[in-house]
Write an enzyme that holds these catalytic residues in place. Structure first.
Site, PDB file in Angstrom:
ATOM      1  N   CYS A   2       5.662  26.765 -13.333  1.00 14.94           N
ATOM      2  CA  CYS A   2       4.402  27.409 -12.924  1.00 14.94           C
ATOM      3  C   CYS A   2       3.519  27.748 -14.126  1.00 14.94           C
ATOM      4  CB  CYS A   2       4.701  28.693 -12.180  1.00 14.94           C
ATOM      5  SG  CYS A   2       5.773  28.428 -10.770  1.00 14.94           S
ATOM      6  N   ARG A  27       2.739  21.349 -17.181  1.00 14.72           N
ATOM      7  CA  ARG A  27       3.957  22.057 -16.800  1.00 14.72           C
ATOM      8  C   ARG A  27       4.508  21.537 -15.471  1.00 14.72           C
ATOM      9  NH1 ARG A  27       3.925  26.851 -19.927  1.00 14.72           N
ATOM     10  NH2 ARG A  27       5.264  27.986 -18.516  1.00 14.72           N
ATOM     11  N   TRP A  72       5.270  25.392  -9.149  1.00 16.40           N
ATOM     12  CA  TRP A  72       6.329  24.392  -9.067  1.00 16.40           C
ATOM     13  C   TRP A  72       7.416  25.053  -8.232  1.00 16.40           C
ATOM     14  CZ3 TRP A  72      11.481  23.749 -10.560  1.00 16.40           C
ATOM     15  CH2 TRP A  72      11.926  22.418 -10.630  1.00 16.40           C
ATOM     16  N   ASN A  98       5.426  33.452 -12.797  1.00 21.24           N
ATOM     17  CA  ASN A  98       6.199  32.314 -13.284  1.00 21.24           C
ATOM     18  C   ASN A  98       7.589  32.827 -13.593  1.00 21.24           C
ATOM     19  OD1 ASN A  98       7.224  30.000 -14.500  1.00 21.24           O
ATOM     20  ND2 ASN A  98       6.322  30.504 -16.493  1.00 21.24           N
ATOM     21  N   GLY A  99       8.600  32.242 -12.968  1.00 22.20           N
ATOM     22  CA  GLY A  99       9.973  32.676 -13.205  1.00 22.20           C
ATOM     23  C   GLY A  99      10.753  32.658 -11.905  1.00 22.20           C
ATOM     24  N   GLU A 470      19.893   7.781 -22.503  1.00 27.85           N
ATOM     25  CA  GLU A 470      18.461   8.082 -22.463  1.00 27.85           C
ATOM     26  C   GLU A 470      17.714   7.044 -21.611  1.00 27.85           C
ATOM     27  OE1 GLU A 470      16.756  10.501 -22.911  1.00 27.85           O
ATOM     28  OE2 GLU A 470      14.720   9.774 -23.164  1.00 27.85           O
ATOM     29  N   LYS A 474      15.613   7.954 -18.202  1.00 26.37           N
ATOM     30  CA  LYS A 474      14.188   7.626 -18.089  1.00 26.37           C
ATOM     31  C   LYS A 474      13.949   6.768 -16.855  1.00 26.37           C
ATOM     32  CE  LYS A 474      12.893   9.562 -20.486  1.00 26.37           C
ATOM     33  NZ  LYS A 474      12.717  10.545 -21.517  1.00 26.37           N
ATOM     34  N   GLU A 477      14.308   8.916 -13.623  1.00 23.84           N
ATOM     35  CA  GLU A 477      13.344  10.002 -13.387  1.00 23.84           C
ATOM     36  C   GLU A 477      11.959   9.500 -12.987  1.00 23.84           C
ATOM     37  OE1 GLU A 477      11.962  12.668 -16.548  1.00 23.84           O
ATOM     38  OE2 GLU A 477      12.813  11.293 -17.997  1.00 23.84           O
ATOM     39  N   HIS A 493      37.992   2.218 -16.816  1.00 27.88           N
ATOM     40  CA  HIS A 493      38.659   3.428 -16.320  1.00 27.88           C
ATOM     41  C   HIS A 493      38.052   3.922 -15.011  1.00 27.88           C
ATOM     42  CE1 HIS A 493      41.073   3.651 -19.906  1.00 27.88           C
ATOM     43  NE2 HIS A 493      39.979   3.538 -20.657  1.00 27.88           N
ATOM     44  N   LYS A 588       7.112  19.298 -16.878  1.00 34.10           N
ATOM     45  CA  LYS A 588       7.182  19.042 -18.320  1.00 34.10           C
ATOM     46  C   LYS A 588       7.905  20.162 -19.043  1.00 34.10           C
ATOM     47  CE  LYS A 588       6.204  16.620 -21.910  1.00 34.10           C
ATOM     48  NZ  LYS A 588       7.072  15.435 -22.022  1.00 34.10           N
TER      49      LYS A 588
HETATM   50  C1  F6R Z   1      13.152  13.695 -19.624  1.00 34.90           C
HETATM   51  C2  F6R Z   1      12.743  14.988 -20.122  1.00 34.90           C
HETATM   52  C3  F6R Z   1      13.648  16.134 -19.904  1.00 34.90           C
HETATM   53  C4  F6R Z   1      13.540  17.128 -21.059  1.00 34.90           C
HETATM   54  C5  F6R Z   1      14.335  18.401 -20.743  1.00 34.90           C
HETATM   55  C6  F6R Z   1      14.343  19.371 -21.893  1.00 34.90           C
HETATM   56  O1  F6R Z   1      12.190  12.713 -19.883  1.00 34.90           O
HETATM   57  O2  F6R Z   1      11.683  15.131 -20.665  1.00 34.90           O
HETATM   58  O3  F6R Z   1      14.958  15.736 -19.705  1.00 34.90           O
HETATM   59  O4  F6R Z   1      14.022  16.527 -22.222  1.00 34.90           O
HETATM   60  O5  F6R Z   1      13.789  19.016 -19.605  1.00 34.90           O
HETATM   61  O6  F6R Z   1      13.055  19.745 -22.222  1.00 34.90           O
HETATM   62  P1  F6R Z   1      12.710  20.348 -23.643  1.00 34.90           P
HETATM   63  O7  F6R Z   1      12.938  19.298 -24.655  1.00 34.90           O
HETATM   64  O8  F6R Z   1      11.284  20.772 -23.539  1.00 34.90           O
HETATM   65  O9  F6R Z   1      13.640  21.523 -23.847  1.00 34.90           O
END
Ligand code: F6R
Length: 593
Positions: A2, A27, A72, A98-99, A470, A474, A477, A493, A588
């Site tokens: 949020c 965000r 959010w 927010n929280g 990774e 990606k 998501e 395994h 984000k």
């Molecule tokens: C994936 C992504 C998330 C962040 C995670 C941690 O593309 O961006 O997995 O890496 O939410 O976020 P930060 O780095 O801001 O602590």
């Protein structure tokens, strides 16, 4: 998560609030709303974008106070009723949050007993009413906050105003960010300084437990004991979120294509004039540590896996990498003289903030590696090393990941004064550029072939495995395709049971230490009908490999070839018609645990 903005004292706060909400949209959010005072409290809110909200609010708003919020959803579905701002039962308190309130059910029952009822399902609406309940008894907002604060368990940044006083915004904060911006004849609040930077460069950052109020002249703050305090304003070097796509169709593509620049910048900042430029005290503490623990979430955790192995291999420092949310359940600190490295692009991740509190109680020195100067984590850690990657707008992290790995490599080089690390990093830039210039068509073709599949596997060993993790994250998501990453050695395994005719398996073979074993894995999955796509380096390549890149120092895959993984996810998402930059359900900055 949020986003909050608020203004008091402006002739028309609408412009600031809407601009601010847009600035905070990195965000992530599913609904948005505003409230202001004009012959009573007026609220406009709806599911959807800030642009949509703008179409439903009056063109001219006659008020000098306004709060705005992007939600959010955590408690309650993303519906209009659950969207903030929330108005209390007797219409005295209008509040955004927010929280997450952990004990909202108990507080809800308490209020129901007192005759309250609720229109929505959010924890926030409960708090608006809790404040109102006590406010109606003692008629003083600050005294009410003092009563209510100890009753609330959880994390919060609250901003509210009352129907009785349309000239004052009240604020309280615990474990969620909230910043006050000081103006001349007006004052502002927001979740971070970025929305306010066009209006002021004097900020007060609230610390946990602090609360207070702002009107057009003053900002009055109380500490967690309820005593009035003077906090000196600070100025901030806020990097404005550029909404300029610079000709790119999406931020994600733009940010992938910035990776080469980001790596060059990291080298020029942290190895300026042929000297490593890290804080000498930080290096001393790291050298004296007998164990370095890493904490991170998601992509940042994946970067820590690479950084940990580099520190172990190149610096002989034992390391352990933890997923932050998991470590908090078993908060063991390894070693007699430990050091903790926290990795967070945003610097606001709630799971890490929680870990930091625990670590601080154990007196462990901490380094934050982040893209966000002045973030909550940065203020709490002993040291901060900035990524200098430029703002990352796309929810899926790309250039920040490459920067995290590059900076961990530079830190390792600085610890043993090894300039070879810089040479190795510099060499990755040509590889990154050749992927950008020569391999995108081929990657797009692979994306075309896998876009309609239900499952994708990624395989690698050691550094190639970390990159597989990774790549898999990606892809899932932003394309919503189920994908798994496995170390090649683990295949037999269990997961090999899932290999079936036509399953796409993307295999990284860039590490000479593991290449032979990976080639055996290739045969194992091929013989079970998998459609294999091999990414290899020239010296390890074989005929038929899908993507071949020039050689580089094998432990720098995360810098040199992570763009392959990012382009692949990007093209698959694009071809499926999804919102590449704002994937569903994700934010984000993950400011709730
Ligand atoms: C994936 C992504 C998330 C962040 C995670 C941690 O593309 O961006 O997995 O890496 O939410 O976020 P930060 O780095 O801001 O602590």
């Amino acid at each position: 998560m949020c986003g909050i903005v608020g203004a008091v004292g402006f002739i028309s706060p609408k412009e600031y609030v809407f601009k601010g909400l847009k600035m905070l949209d990195y965000r992530g959010y599913d609904s948005a709303g505003i409230a202001y005072a004009d012959n009573g409290i007026k609220i406009y809110k709806d599911v959807g974008s800030v642009e949509h909200l703008l179409t439903i609010v009056p063109e001219t708003i006659n008020s000098n106070i306004m709060i705005g919020h992007t939600r959010w959803a955590t408690h309650g579905a993303p519906t209009k009723l659950n969207t903030h701002p929330h108005l209390s039962f007797h219409k005295h308190i209008c509040l955004v949050h927010n929280g997450v309130i952990e004990n909202f059910k108990e507080l809800r029952s308490f209020l129901i007993e007192k005759g309250y009822s609720f229109y929505g399902e959010t924890d926030t609406e409960i708090i608006a009413n809790l404040i109102e309940y006590y406010y109606l008894q003692n008629e003083d907002v600050i005294e009410t906050i003092k009563v209510v604060k100890p009753l609330i368990k959880g994390s919060y940044a609250f901003v509210f105003f009352t129907s009785d006083d349309p000239n004052t915004l009240y604020v309280l904060k615990k474990a969620s960010p909230l910043v006050i911006g000081l103006g001349k004849g007006f004052n502002l609040v927001a979740s971070d300084a970025s929305p306010m930077i066009d209006y002021t460069n004097e900020f007060i950052e609230l610390d946990d437990g602090e609360f207070g109020y702002v009107n057009k002249e003053d900002a009055v703050i109380f500490n967690k004991k309820g005593q009035k305090i003077i906090k000196d304003p600070i100025s901030k070097d806020v990097e404005l979120i550029s909404h300029d796509l610079k000709g790119y169709p999406h931020y994600m593509l733009k940010e992938i294509e910035e990776i080469d620049e980001v790596v060059k910048r990291a080298i020029s900042i942290y190895h300026e004039d042929n000297e490593y430029q890290f804080d000498s005290k930080l290096l001393k503490e790291l050298r004296e540590a007998d164990h370095v623990m890493f904490l991170g979430c998601g992509t940042s955790y994946h970067a820590s896996l690479v950084g940990g192995r580099i520190l172990e291999n190149c610096n002989n420092i034992p390391t352990t990498e933890y997923i932050a949310s998991e470590w908090a359940y078993h908060p063991v600190v390894p070693g007699k003289k430990p050091f903790a490295i926290l990795i967070s692009q945003s610097g606001e991740t709630a799971d890490l903030i929680h870990c930091l509190k625990i670590i601080k109680e154990k007196n462990v020195p901490t380094l934050l590696i982040t893209n966000t100067a002045g973030s909550t984590l940065s203020r709490g850690c002993t040291y901060t090393v900035l990524l200098h990657a430029g703002v990352e707008v796309s929810v899926a992290s790309t250039k920040a990941y490459a920067a995290q790995v590059a900076i961990l490599a530079l830190l390792s080089g600085a610890l043993n004064k090894n300039d070879k690390m810089v040479m190795d990093l510099k060499a990755t830039i040509d590889v990154i550029d050749s992927i950008k210039n020569n391999l995108k068509k081929q990657i797009e073709q692979i994306a075309e072939e896998i876009k309609d599949k239900d499952h994708v596997f990624f395989l690698g060993r050691s550094f190639d495995y970390f990159l597989s993790l990774e790549a898999s994250l990606k892809l899932k998501e932003i394309s919503y395709i189920h994908s798994e990453a496995y170390p090649g050695g683990e295949l037999k395994h269990g997961p090999i049971a899932l290999i079936s005719e036509g399953l796409p398996v993307i295999i990284f073979i860039t590490d000479p230490n593991t290449a032979n074993s990976m080639r055996s894995n290739v045969e194992e999955v091929k013989s079970r009908g998998a459609k294999v796509y091999i990414v290899s380096t020239k010296s390890l390549s074989k005929k038929g490999d899908a993507l071949v890149v020039d050689d580089y120092a094998y432990f720098l895959s995360g810098v040199a070839i992570s763009s392959i993984a990012f382009y692949l996810a990007y093209y698959v998402s694009l071809k499926k018609g999804y919102n590449v930059d704002k994937p569903r359900n994700l934010a984000k900055s993950v400011t709730v645990e």
